[in-house]
Design a protein around this motif. Structure first.
Motif, PDB file in Angstrom:
ATOM      1  N   LEU A 190     -10.313   2.180   5.094  1.00 58.74           N
ATOM      2  CA  LEU A 190     -11.081   1.769   6.424  1.00 58.74           C
ATOM      3  C   LEU A 190     -10.581   1.969   7.709  1.00 58.74           C
ATOM      4  O   LEU A 190     -11.001   2.700   8.636  1.00 58.74           O
ATOM      5  CB  LEU A 190     -11.185   0.330   6.451  1.00 58.74           C
ATOM      6  CG  LEU A 190     -11.716  -0.452   7.588  1.00 58.74           C
ATOM      7  CD1 LEU A 190     -13.250  -0.199   7.902  1.00 58.74           C
ATOM      8  CD2 LEU A 190     -11.245  -1.837   7.630  1.00 58.74           C
ATOM      9  N   CYS A 236      -4.653  12.865   3.667  1.00 63.22           N
ATOM     10  CA  CYS A 236      -4.221  12.829   2.279  1.00 63.22           C
ATOM     11  C   CYS A 236      -4.342  11.609   1.612  1.00 63.22           C
ATOM     12  O   CYS A 236      -4.322  10.347   2.339  1.00 63.22           O
ATOM     13  CB  CYS A 236      -2.703  12.879   2.354  1.00 63.22           C
ATOM     14  SG  CYS A 236      -1.710  12.672   0.667  1.00 63.22           S
ATOM     15  N   GLY A 246       0.377  -0.420   9.818  1.00 65.11           N
ATOM     16  CA  GLY A 246       0.501  -1.716   8.732  1.00 65.11           C
ATOM     17  C   GLY A 246       0.269  -3.017   9.218  1.00 65.11           C
ATOM     18  O   GLY A 246       0.691  -3.172  10.596  1.00 65.11           O
TER      19      GLY A 246
HETATM   20  P1  NAP Z   1      -7.977   0.581   2.388  1.00 64.60           P
HETATM   21  O1  NAP Z   1      -9.361   0.641   2.796  1.00 64.60           O
HETATM   22  O2  NAP Z   1      -7.886   0.150   1.052  1.00 64.60           O
HETATM   23  O3  NAP Z   1      -7.181   2.094   2.585  1.00 64.60           O
HETATM   24  C1  NAP Z   1      -5.993   2.328   2.084  1.00 64.60           C
HETATM   25  C2  NAP Z   1      -6.102   3.747   1.640  1.00 64.60           C
HETATM   26  O4  NAP Z   1      -4.742   4.177   1.418  1.00 64.60           O
HETATM   27  C3  NAP Z   1      -6.856   3.808   0.335  1.00 64.60           C
HETATM   28  O5  NAP Z   1      -7.605   4.748   0.562  1.00 64.60           O
HETATM   29  C4  NAP Z   1      -5.458   4.099  -0.689  1.00 64.60           C
HETATM   30  O6  NAP Z   1      -6.248   4.852  -1.724  1.00 64.60           O
HETATM   31  C5  NAP Z   1      -4.630   5.055   0.403  1.00 64.60           C
HETATM   32  N1  NAP Z   1      -3.213   4.979  -0.408  1.00 64.60           N
HETATM   33  C6  NAP Z   1      -2.895   4.003  -1.178  1.00 64.60           C
HETATM   34  N2  NAP Z   1      -1.591   4.245  -1.542  1.00 64.60           N
HETATM   35  C7  NAP Z   1      -1.617   5.468  -0.993  1.00 64.60           C
HETATM   36  C8  NAP Z   1      -0.530   6.379  -1.036  1.00 64.60           C
HETATM   37  N3  NAP Z   1       0.596   6.245  -1.582  1.00 64.60           N
HETATM   38  N4  NAP Z   1      -0.684   7.891  -0.359  1.00 64.60           N
HETATM   39  C9  NAP Z   1      -1.876   8.147   0.182  1.00 64.60           C
HETATM   40  N5  NAP Z   1      -2.842   7.118   0.055  1.00 64.60           N
HETATM   41  C10 NAP Z   1      -2.702   6.004  -0.385  1.00 64.60           C
HETATM   42  O7  NAP Z   1      -7.250  -0.086   3.397  1.00 64.60           O
HETATM   43  P2  NAP Z   1      -7.087  -0.592   4.846  1.00 64.60           P
HETATM   44  O8  NAP Z   1      -8.027  -1.442   5.115  1.00 64.60           O
HETATM   45  O9  NAP Z   1      -7.533   0.817   5.698  1.00 64.60           O
HETATM   46  O10 NAP Z   1      -5.572  -0.648   5.250  1.00 64.60           O
HETATM   47  C11 NAP Z   1      -4.689   0.437   5.442  1.00 64.60           C
HETATM   48  C12 NAP Z   1      -3.693  -0.182   6.335  1.00 64.60           C
HETATM   49  O11 NAP Z   1      -4.302  -0.868   7.369  1.00 64.60           O
HETATM   50  C13 NAP Z   1      -2.815  -1.439   5.527  1.00 64.60           C
HETATM   51  O12 NAP Z   1      -1.370  -1.135   5.795  1.00 64.60           O
HETATM   52  C14 NAP Z   1      -3.443  -2.726   6.282  1.00 64.60           C
HETATM   53  O13 NAP Z   1      -2.297  -3.653   6.497  1.00 64.60           O
HETATM   54  C15 NAP Z   1      -3.610  -1.982   7.744  1.00 64.60           C
HETATM   55  N6  NAP Z   1      -4.606  -2.821   8.217  1.00 64.60           N
HETATM   56  C16 NAP Z   1      -5.723  -3.245   7.740  1.00 64.60           C
HETATM   57  C17 NAP Z   1      -6.579  -3.988   8.328  1.00 64.60           C
HETATM   58  C18 NAP Z   1      -7.995  -4.601   8.039  1.00 64.60           C
HETATM   59  O14 NAP Z   1      -8.514  -5.310   8.366  1.00 64.60           O
HETATM   60  N7  NAP Z   1      -8.413  -3.939   6.695  1.00 64.60           N
HETATM   61  C19 NAP Z   1      -6.450  -4.162  10.089  1.00 64.60           C
HETATM   62  C20 NAP Z   1      -5.289  -3.544  10.379  1.00 64.60           C
HETATM   63  C21 NAP Z   1      -4.475  -2.912   9.755  1.00 64.60           C
HETATM   64  P3  NAP Z   1      -7.003   4.165  -3.143  1.00 64.60           P
HETATM   65  O15 NAP Z   1      -7.929   3.176  -2.754  1.00 64.60           O
HETATM   66  O16 NAP Z   1      -7.549   5.492  -3.745  1.00 64.60           O
HETATM   67  O17 NAP Z   1      -5.559   3.785  -3.537  1.00 64.60           O
END
Ligand code: NAP
Length: 762
Positions: free
Chosen positions: A26, A47, A113
Motif C-alpha cells: 500500500l 522489489c 516504517g
Molecule cells: P503492505 O501493503 O503489506 O506492504 C508491504 C510490502 O512489503 C508487501 O508487498 C510485502 O510483500 C513486502 N515485503 C515484506 N517483506 C519484504 C522483504 N523482505 N523484501 C521486500 N518486500 C517485502 O504494508 P504497508 O501498509 O504498505 O506497510 C509498509 C510499511 O509502511 C510498514 O513498515 C508500515 O509500518 C508502514 N506504514 C504503513 C501505513 C499504513 O497505514 N498501512 C502507514 C504508514 C506507514 P508480501 O505481502 O508479498 O509479503
C-alpha cells in the motif's frame, strides 16, 4: 489506479533519476502512484517477494520495472525507499549493506516504517552506524487495506510526513527525501526518533490497540451475533480500525513497546476516573470530561492554526458578499436581535466561578465568549453547549478551578486575555495566557502593572506583550487604583483579581466606561459598590448561580430602531434589549430627533436593565448631537447618520474622532456612501454635518453602489438606508455582517425589506 490523477500544479518536483521501492504494498505503491501523478520524470523500479505484486504494479502503470531479487534492482538506483513491514526492515537493510558497495555513491536511503527507534537501531547494527545518506521517515497516512492494488495517488496529499534525521545526516540526502514527499503533496516535518515514537504511540498506536481490544472483546461474547447485527455509528468505526493489517500492527507494538505502554498507563488512569464517576453517579465529572473531549478537536485545530475561535466555528465568512437592496419596503413586526457580547462573555466567567448551575439563554457565540468557554473547560468546569443560544455552566465555586494542562489560548480576544489575567492572578496554580498572532502584538502592561501592585507575579514577553506567565499561590491584597486611562477591561481585570484579594479593591476611572462586570457581579450576588467615578469590592466572597437571559445587543437593535424611525407607517418592537445606561446614547439621540420611541416591560437581568423597545414612525428633525451622548452611542453612528439623512434640517456631530479608528474610518466611509446616494454633508475632523431631506411622500435620496470597506456597521447602515431610497442600493464587501449579526438579512427581510445576498461564502 484507484483514484483520479492528482492536479500537479504547484507541487514541487522530485529529481531522482531512478527510484527503487523495496516492498510494493500500500505505502510503496501509493508513493509510486503519487510520483507518477506529480509528473515524475525518472524511472521507478520495485522489489517485492511477490511476482504478482510486481506485475500488478507494472500493469497499473506505477512502476517501470521490478523483480523479486533485490540484487537485480539496486544497480543504478539514486534513491531507495524501504517500504516493508517494520520487522522485515533489518533483513532488507542487511541485504542492502552487502549490495550497496557496488551502488552509486550518491544513493540516498529512506524508509516509511511506523516506528522509528527500532529501525534506527537496526540500521546502526547493520551498517555499524546510521549512514549519513540514510534519512528515516514516516508518512502519517494510510488505510486498512494492504497490497499494491490499494495504491492511492492522493494518499499523501496534505498529510504530514515525519522525517527523523540523525544529527550527522548529509544535508543533501535530507533535502532530496524532503523533495520526494513534497512532490507527493505532503507536508514534511522533522522530529527526533524518540519524540516520534512517543507521539505516534499516543495518536496512532494506542487508538488502534483500543479498537483491536474492544472489537475482539465484544466478538468473543455469547451474544456477539446480536452485537454485530446492530453495530452502528461508533462501534462500526472501531471495527473499521480493527480491520487493519494484523501483521503490521503486531510489528508496531513489538517495535514501539515502551512508548505504547506509557500511553496505555495514562489511558488506563483516565478510564479509571471515568469508571469511578459512573459508579458514583458523578454527573459533573462525566460532563466535564465529555465536554472537554467533544470540543478538543476544534480547540486544538484553533490553537495549532493560531486562528480565532470564530474562524474555526465557521463564522468567519470568506469570499466576497454583496447585498443588493430594493428601494422602499416596510418596517413592521416584533424582533429579537442577538445577545449582547459583553454579557455573553461575562456570563461564562461568573457562571464558572459561582456555586450551582447557571443556565444562559440568548448567548452570543462571539470570539470573546467562545475563547472564555474553552478556557474554563480546560480548568475543569463542565459547560454544556452552546446550542442555539443556550449554555449550561456547572459552577465550581470561586476556589474550584483546576490547573489547566497547558497554556490557555484565547484566540483573538483581548477582553478574554485581560479579564483572565486578573482571575488567574488569584489562583493557587501557575498559568500561562496566549493568543493568536495579532493578539500577541497587543500591550498587556496596563493590566500586568496594577496586578503586580496587588502582589501578583506576572511575566510578560518583551514590551509587556503576551504570553503572560502568571505564578499561582501568591497572596493578593486589595489596592486603590487610579486608572491613568479609562478602560472597562482594566477595571474588570482588577475587580476579578479583587475577588481573591485580601481587603478592598477600589478602581477609579477618569471617564465612565461600560460597567457590565460590576453589574453582573451584583447579579451573581457579589456586592460591588460605586460612588461617583469609583467602584470597589471586598475579597473573599462567593457568587451564586442563577438563570441569565442575555439581553439583546442594543448596537444590533439600533439598525431596526432607525429602520422604523425613517419609514412612514413603521411600527417595530425589539424584544428584551439591554439598556445599560452606558449604552443608551442611541435611544437618547433618536428621541431628541423626534422619534416615537417607548420602553416597555422594563426589568433587570443579571444586574442589567432590559426593556422591549417599541418605535413607530414620526418625522425626524436635525439636531446638534449633545457631546455627552457621543461615548454612549459610539458604535451606533453609522445608523444614526442614516437617520440624519432622513431628518428635516442639519444634524451636527462633533467630538467623535474615535470613529476614524474603528473597523474603518467611519466618518469618511459613511460620507463617501452618503455622497453616492446624493445626501448633502460636510466632513470635519471630529464629526460631520448631514443635511436631511425629509418628506414622507417622496424618497430622501437615490441609490447606487457603495463600498462598506468590510465594516459590518457601514454595510448594515446602508442596507437600512434603502427603505427611503429611490433606487437599488448595492453594498460590497458585506461578509463581516455574518460575524457580528448572523441573522441580520433574515430579520431585515422579515420586517418587510428586500435584501438579496449575492456572492458566496466559500
Ligand atoms: P503492505 O501493503 O503489506 O506492504 C508491504 C510490502 O512489503 C508487501 O508487498 C510485502 O510483500 C513486502 N515485503 C515484506 N517483506 C519484504 C522483504 N523482505 N523484501 C521486500 N518486500 C517485502 O504494508 P504497508 O501498509 O504498505 O506497510 C509498509 C510499511 O509502511 C510498514 O513498515 C508500515 O509500518 C508502514 N506504514 C504503513 C501505513 C499504513 O497505514 N498501512 C502507514 C504508514 C506507514 P508480501 O505481502 O508479498 O509479503
Amino acid at each position: 489506479m484507484t483514484a483520479a490523477v492528482l492536479p500537479v500544479n504547484g507541487m514541487p518536483s522530485c529529481h531522482e533519476q531512478r527510484l527503487l521501492i523495496v516492498g510494493l504494498g500500500l505505502i510503496g505503491g501509493s508513493l509510486a502512484a503519487a510520483l507518477r501523478a506529480s509528473g515524475f520524470k525518472g524511472v521507478i523500479t520495485a522489489c517485492d517477494p511477490s511476482e504478482d505484486e510486481i506485475a500488478r504494479g507494472i500493469d497499473m502503470g506505477l512502476i517501470d520495472t521490478g523483480g523479486v531479487a533485490l540484487a537485480d534492482q539496486v544497480a543504478g538506483a539514486s534513491m531507495i525507499v524501504i517500504a516493508v513491514p517494520v520487522l522485515a526492515m533489518e533483513s532488507v537493510m542487511a541485504s542492502l549493506a552487502d549490495l550497496l558497495t557496488h551502488a552509486a555513491s550518491n544513493v540516498v536511503l529512506t524508509d516509511v516504517g511506523s516506528t522509528k527507534a527500532t529501525i534506527r537501531d537496526c540500521a546502526a547494527r547493520v551498517f555499524g552506524r546510521v549512514p549519513p545518506n540514510m534519512v528515516l521517515g514516516h508518512p502519517i497516512a494510510g488505510s486498512e487495506k494492504s497490497g499494491v492494488a490499494a495504491a492511492n495517488p492522493a494518499l499523501y496529499v496534505h498529510h504530514n510526513v515525519i522525517l527523523t534525521p540523525e544529527p550527522d545526516v548529509d544535508p543533501d540526502a535530507l533535502m532530496r527525501v524532503r523533495a520526494l514527499w513534497q512532490a507527493c503533496g505532503a507536508c514534511v516535518l522533522e522530529m527526533d526518533v524518540e519524540r516520534h515514537d512517543q507521539v505516534l504511540a499516543r495518536t496512532s498506536h494506542l487508538p488502534h490497540l483500543l479498537a483491536f481490544s474492544l472489537v475482539d472483546t465484544l466478538a468473543r461474547q455469547d451474544e456477539r451475533l446480536e452485537i454485530f447485527r446492530y453495530a452502528a455509528g461508533g462501534f462500526r468505526d472501531f471495527t473499521r480500525i480493527a480491520g487493519s493489517d494484523p501483521v503490521m500492527w503486531r510489528d508496531i507494538f513489538t517495535a514501539n513497546r515502551e512508548a505504547v505502554l506509557t500511553s496505555l498507563d495514562d489511558f488506563e488512569a483516565g478510564l479509571a476516573r471515568l469508571r469511578q464517576a459512573i459508579e458514583q453517579g458523578d454527573s459533573d465529572a462525566l460532563i466535564a470530561t465529555f465536554d472537554r473531549a467533544s470540543h478538543a478537536r476544534h480547540y486544538f485545530d484553533t490553537l495549532l492554526n493560531k486562528t480565532s475561535y470564530q474562524a474555526e466555528y465557521n463564522m468567519q465568512p470568506q469570499g466576497k458578499v454583496t447585498y443588493r437592496v430594493r428601494p422602499g419596503g416596510q418596517a413592521q413586526g416584533r424582533l429579537r436581535v442577538p445577545g449582547d457580547k459583553s454579557m455573553s462573555h461575562r456570563s461564562i466567567m461568573l457562571g464558572a466561578l459561582a456555586e450551582g448551575v447557571t443556565e444562559v439563554k440568548g448567548f452570543l457565540e462571539g470570539e470573546d465568549s467562545l475563547a472564555t468557554l474553552q478556557a474554563f473547560r480546560e480548568m475543569g468546569v463542565a459547560i454544556e453547549g452552546p446550542h442555539q443560544g443556550r449554555v449550561t455552566i456547572h459552577g465550581v465555586g470561586i476556589k474550584g478551578l483546576k490547573a489547566p494542562a497547558g497554556p490557555i489560548y484565547v484566540g483573538n480576544s483581548g477582553t478574554a486575555m485581560r479579564l483572565f489575567a486578573g482571575l488567574l492572578a488569584g489562583q493557587a496554580f501557575d498559568s500561562e495566557l496566549t493568543g493568536d498572532e495579532s493578539l500577541t502584538k497587543r500591550p498587556m502592561a496596563r493590566v500586568a502593572d496594577p496586578l503586580r501592585l496587588m502582589g501578583a507575579s506576572i511575566e510578560t514577553a518583551e514590551g509587556g506583550r503576551p504570553p503572560l506567565k502568571i505564578k499561582g499561590g501568591t497572596a493578593l491584597k486589595g489596592i486603590f487604583y487610579d486608572m491613568p486611562m479609562a478602560s472597562a477591561q482594566v477595571k474588570s481585570c482588577l475587580l476579578l483579581a479583587g475577588l481573591y484579594a485580601e481587603g478592598e479593591t477600589r478602581v477609579r476611572e477618569p471617564a465612565p466606561t461600560r460597567d457590565h462586570t460590576e453589574r453582573m457581579l451584583n447579579g451573581f450576588g457579589y456586592s460591588v459598590s460605586r460612588e461617583g467615578d469609583t467602584c470597589w469590592l471586598q475579597g473573599g466572597g462567593t457568587l451564586s448561580a442563577g438563570p441569565i437571559d442575555v439581553p439583546s445587543d442594543i448596537s444590533s437593535a439600533t439598525f431596526f430602531m432607525v429602520a422604523a424611525a425613517i419609514t412612514p407607517g413603521a411600527d417595530i418592537t425589539l424584544e428584551h434589549v439591554g439598556i445599560n445606561p452606558t449604552r443608551v446614547g442611541v435611544i437618547n439621540i433618536l428621541t431628541l430627533m423626534g422619534a416615537n420611541l417607548e420602553l416597555l416591560n422594563q426589568a433587570e437581568v443579571g444586574g442589567e436593565p432590559v426593556a422591549d423597545i417599541r418605535i413607530r414612525y414620526a418625522p425626524l428633525k436635525g439636531i446638534d448631537i449633545p457631546v455627552d451622548q457621543v461615548p454612549l452611542a459610539i458604535d451606533e453612528f453609522p445608523a444614526l447618520f442614516i437617520a440624519a439623512a432622513n431628518a428635516q434640517g442639519t444634524t451636527r456631530l462633533r467630538g467623535a474622532e474615535e470613529l476614524r479608528v474603528k473597523e474603518s474610518d467611519r466618518i469618511q466611509a459613511m460620507a463617501d456612501g452618503l455622497a453616492i446616494l446624493g445626501v448633502e454633508h460636510t466632513v470635519v475632523e471630529d464629526g460631520i454635518d448631514i443635511l436631511g431631506n425629509a418628506d414622507a411622500q417622496v424618497p430622501s435620496y437615490g441609490g447606487g453602489r457603495i463600498d462598506s470597506l468590510g465594516d459590518h456597521r457601514i454595510a448594515m447602515a446602508f442596507t437600512i438606508a434603502s427603505l427611503r431610497a429611490s433606487d437599488d442600493i448595492i453594498i460590497d464587501d458585506c461578509a463581516n455582517v455574518a460575524t457580528s449579526f448572523p441573522s441580520f438579512v433574515e430579520l431585515a427581510n422579515k420586517i418587510g425589506m428586500r435584501v438579496n445576498v449575492e456572492g458566496q461564502h466559500d
